[in-house]
Design an enzyme around this catalytic site. Structure first.
Site, PDB file in Angstrom:
ATOM      1  N   SER A  21       0.821  -1.213   0.000  1.00  0.00           N
ATOM      2  CA  SER A  21       0.000   0.000   0.000  1.00  0.00           C
ATOM      3  C   SER A  21       0.852   1.260   0.000  1.00  0.00           C
ATOM      4  CB  SER A  21      -0.922   0.015   1.223  1.00  0.00           C
ATOM      5  OG  SER A  21      -1.638   1.232   1.286  1.00  0.00           O
ATOM      6  N   SER A  23      -0.643   4.170   0.631  1.00  0.00           N
ATOM      7  CA  SER A  23      -1.406   5.140   1.420  1.00  0.00           C
ATOM      8  C   SER A  23      -0.563   5.857   2.473  1.00  0.00           C
ATOM      9  CB  SER A  23      -2.605   4.461   2.077  1.00  0.00           C
ATOM     10  OG  SER A  23      -3.543   4.063   1.101  1.00  0.00           O
ATOM     11  N   LYS A  72     -13.552  -4.406   3.007  1.00  0.00           N
ATOM     12  CA  LYS A  72     -14.492  -3.356   2.623  1.00  0.00           C
ATOM     13  C   LYS A  72     -15.942  -3.688   2.940  1.00  0.00           C
ATOM     14  CE  LYS A  72     -11.595  -1.255  -0.943  1.00  0.00           C
ATOM     15  NZ  LYS A  72     -11.512  -0.778  -2.347  1.00  0.00           N
ATOM     16  N   ASP A 109     -13.776   5.751  -3.146  1.00  0.00           N
ATOM     17  CA  ASP A 109     -13.396   5.293  -4.485  1.00  0.00           C
ATOM     18  C   ASP A 109     -14.317   5.890  -5.547  1.00  0.00           C
ATOM     19  OD1 ASP A 109     -11.237   3.709  -3.743  1.00  0.00           O
ATOM     20  OD2 ASP A 109     -12.471   1.922  -3.453  1.00  0.00           O
ATOM     21  N   GLY A 132     -14.417  -6.354 -16.713  1.00  0.00           N
ATOM     22  CA  GLY A 132     -14.355  -6.985 -15.404  1.00  0.00           C
ATOM     23  C   GLY A 132     -15.629  -6.777 -14.615  1.00  0.00           C
TER      24      GLY A 132
END
Length: 277
Positions: A21, A23, A72, A109, A132
């Protein structure tokens, strides 16, 4: 005693695996840019089984959490409330920890996708295509519900995935038509193509990229460019990467965690590019 403006404040990204990540680099760069020396941002490898016990360790110095897979959806039962945006796709990537103990879940997102496209001048499209059908695809559909006035064609690998995408379309108010993955090159006729497949998932399609193309948003950021993105660029088409999404969604998280509205996009993007190498 009320918290002081300079009391230590904490945030972190959780997931498993998590070592990849970026972040921490993004948020730390934003803190530095605004002189928020009392803020820190870490990463923790936490899976679904360990999530509840991790929450139990959070003290009043914690302001927020960023969540990646596989958390999530698993986090939702641990929250006091979630925003309409998060509820629309049943996925939370942002948890705001309020001083009164409440925990609010959001999904940055979706506005991140919209903001990244807006930055490149894509504000409205008449149609679009998605490659996808995973978790990112549902967020892409939610973003398209805000900017696409017509049909979205989703190219999927199974009838089960097709049913899921059509279901998300009904829920989000998007006209979704599904097509078999074998016909994925047909996506390239759309003015906006969002590829949500993992790295390597679209490499076989590079020879199918037509002479004239619209905008490609490929959510992969490492390695970059993907074979598809490179082929698209050779055709002269605008290309966005997963790094664009990562940075824009992180800006929304940063604002919710800190309450700051001063611009940090440039600092975050520079940090992301430096970290990617």
């Amino acid at each position: 005693m009320p918290a002081r403006a300079t009391d230590p404040r904490r945030a972190a990204v959780l997931g498993s695996p998590i070592a990849h990540s970026l972040s921490p680099q993004l948020h730390t760069a934003a803190y530095a840019a605004l002189g928020l020396d009392h803020w820190t941002y870490d990463r923790f490898d936490v899976d679904e089984a360990a999530l509840r016990s991790f929450f139990a360790t959070l003290g009043p110095d914690w302001a927020g959490l960023s969540l990646t897979m596989p958390l999530k959806r698993a986090v939702i039962p641990l929250l006091d409330e979630i925003t309409d945006t998060a509820a629309s796709v049943e996925a939370v990537n942002t948890v705001v920890l309020h001083p009164d103990g409440r925990r609010t879940g959001d999904n940055t997102d979706i506005p991140g996708l919209v903001a990244a496209l807006h930055e490149r001048g894509v504000d409205k499209v008449g149609s679009a295509a998605i490659l996808g059908a995973g978790a990112t695809a549902s967020s892409a559909l939610a973003a398209l519900s805000r900017i696409c006035s017509g049909e979205v064609v989703a190219y999927v690998r199974s009838e089960q995935r097709a049913e899921e995408m059509r279901g998300w379309g009904e829920r989000l108010g998007v006209a979704v038509r599904t097509a078999d993955w074998a016909e994925a090159a047909g996506a390239f006729e759309a003015p906006l193509v969002i590829s949500t497949t993992p790295k390597g998932g679209t490499d076989h399609l590079t020879d199918e990229v037509p002479t004239r193309v619209g905008t490609l948003f490929d959510v992969v950021y490492d390695p970059w460019p993907t074979a598809l993105a490179a082929a698209w660029q050779r055709r002269g088409g605008p290309v966005l990467s997963g790094l664009d999404l990562l940075v824009h969604q992180a800006v929304f998280q940063f604002e919710q965690f800190t309450g700051e509205e001063r611009p940090v996009l440039a600092a975050m993007r520079e940090a992301a590019l430096r970290a990617r190498g």
